[in-house]
Design a protein around this motif. Structure first.
Motif, PDB file in Angstrom:
ATOM      1  N   ASN A  46     -31.918 101.497  16.641  1.00 36.71           N
ATOM      2  CA  ASN A  46     -33.317 101.062  16.680  1.00 36.71           C
ATOM      3  C   ASN A  46     -34.293 101.879  15.812  1.00 36.71           C
ATOM      4  OD1 ASN A  46     -34.451  98.749  17.826  1.00 36.71           O
ATOM      5  ND2 ASN A  46     -35.816 100.015  19.057  1.00 36.71           N
ATOM      6  N   SER A  65     -30.907  99.282   9.767  1.00 31.28           N
ATOM      7  CA  SER A  65     -30.545  97.984   9.156  1.00 31.28           C
ATOM      8  C   SER A  65     -31.647  97.490   8.241  1.00 31.28           C
ATOM      9  CB  SER A  65     -30.297  96.912  10.218  1.00 31.28           C
ATOM     10  OG  SER A  65     -29.537  97.412  11.261  1.00 31.28           O
ATOM     11  N   SER A  66     -32.887  97.608   8.704  1.00 27.93           N
ATOM     12  CA  SER A  66     -34.028  97.179   7.888  1.00 27.93           C
ATOM     13  C   SER A  66     -34.059  97.961   6.583  1.00 27.93           C
ATOM     14  CB  SER A  66     -35.345  97.406   8.629  1.00 27.93           C
ATOM     15  OG  SER A  66     -35.308  96.846   9.923  1.00 27.93           O
ATOM     16  N   ASP A  87     -45.559 103.634   8.914  1.00 33.02           N
ATOM     17  CA  ASP A  87     -46.703 102.708   8.944  1.00 33.02           C
ATOM     18  C   ASP A  87     -47.433 102.758  10.284  1.00 33.02           C
ATOM     19  OD1 ASP A  87     -45.476 100.052  10.565  1.00 33.02           O
ATOM     20  OD2 ASP A  87     -43.984 101.228   9.484  1.00 33.02           O
TER      21      ASP A  87
END
Ligand code: GDP
Length: 194
Positions: free
Chosen positions: A11, A15-16, A133
């Motif tokens: 998490n 992957s992102s 972010d």
């Protein structure tokens, strides 16, 4: 044979990140708790390896998490010679808190353990502090100082810009990480990956 491995807790956005970095070339296994084996992609002469996410996984027993950790450690030990770069992906904004929670139970946080392990066996390690972010501009440097401290690196974090790369996979802001990867590849006279 050159290999770059990506490791991190589940998490954190691994992957992102891989999708942003390598696009469809890297098949990202999005099945937490199921993918116990590393996933590989070959890009030019490089083997890009996505290690299974470790740490907390909902619905997954502690024992299975130990298996993931052991397998990861074994894989890295077995292939240490060809693994040139290790990218440890952490969730920047929540990293200090997660480390402190483990510390308060007198346990070594798995991320920190992995960071030390990679460096001990001589793998050039980059920490990608993802999800930046979420951090307000005026809290940015303080948070990164906290991240550095938890990794055992004396602040200010700017002294560790060759190790800590603040990024946002979600926003596609990977400048810091790409810069560090390019520097390493350049040293290896391999400018063909990015
Ligand atoms: P993985 O389990 O480490 O592979 O993580 P994923 O790539 O599946 O991302 C986990 C969650 O974090 C998803 O909900 C993503 O949308 C989110 N996420 C990933 N990268 C970022 C980021 O840079 N910023 C924010 N705010 N969320 C992110």
């Amino acid at each position: 044979n050159l290999e770059i491995i990506f490791v991190g807790r589940s998490n954190v956005g691994k992957s992102s990140l891989l999708k942003e970095l390598f696009g469809a070339k890297v098949r990202v296994g999005k099945r937490p708790g199921v993918t116990l084996r590393p996933t590989h992609a070959r890009i030019s002469d490089f083997l890009i390896t996505d290690m299974p996410g470790f740490g907390f996984m909902s619905g997954v027993k502690d024992r299975k998490q130990d298996i993931v950790k052991d397998k990861t450690v074994h894989y890295i030990e077995d292939n240490a010679e060809r693994i040139k770069i290790g990218v440890l992906v952490v969730d920047g904004p929540s990293f200090p808190e997660i480390v402190d929670r483990w510390d308060s139970r007198d346990q070594i946080p798995i991320d920190v353990e992995m960071f030390d392990f990679l460096r001990e066996i001589g793998i050039d390690t980059i920490v990608a502090a993802n999800k930046m972010d979420k951090v307000k501009a005026d809290e940015y440097n303080d948070l990164l100082d906290e991240v550095a401290v938890r990794l055992g690196l004396e602040p200010p974090w700017q002294n560790w810009k060759h190790i800590i790369a603040p990024i946002s996979a979600k926003k596609g802001d990977l400048k810091a990480l790409k810069g560090l990867l390019r520097d390493r590849l350049h040293e290896m006279k391999r400018d063909d990956l990015f």
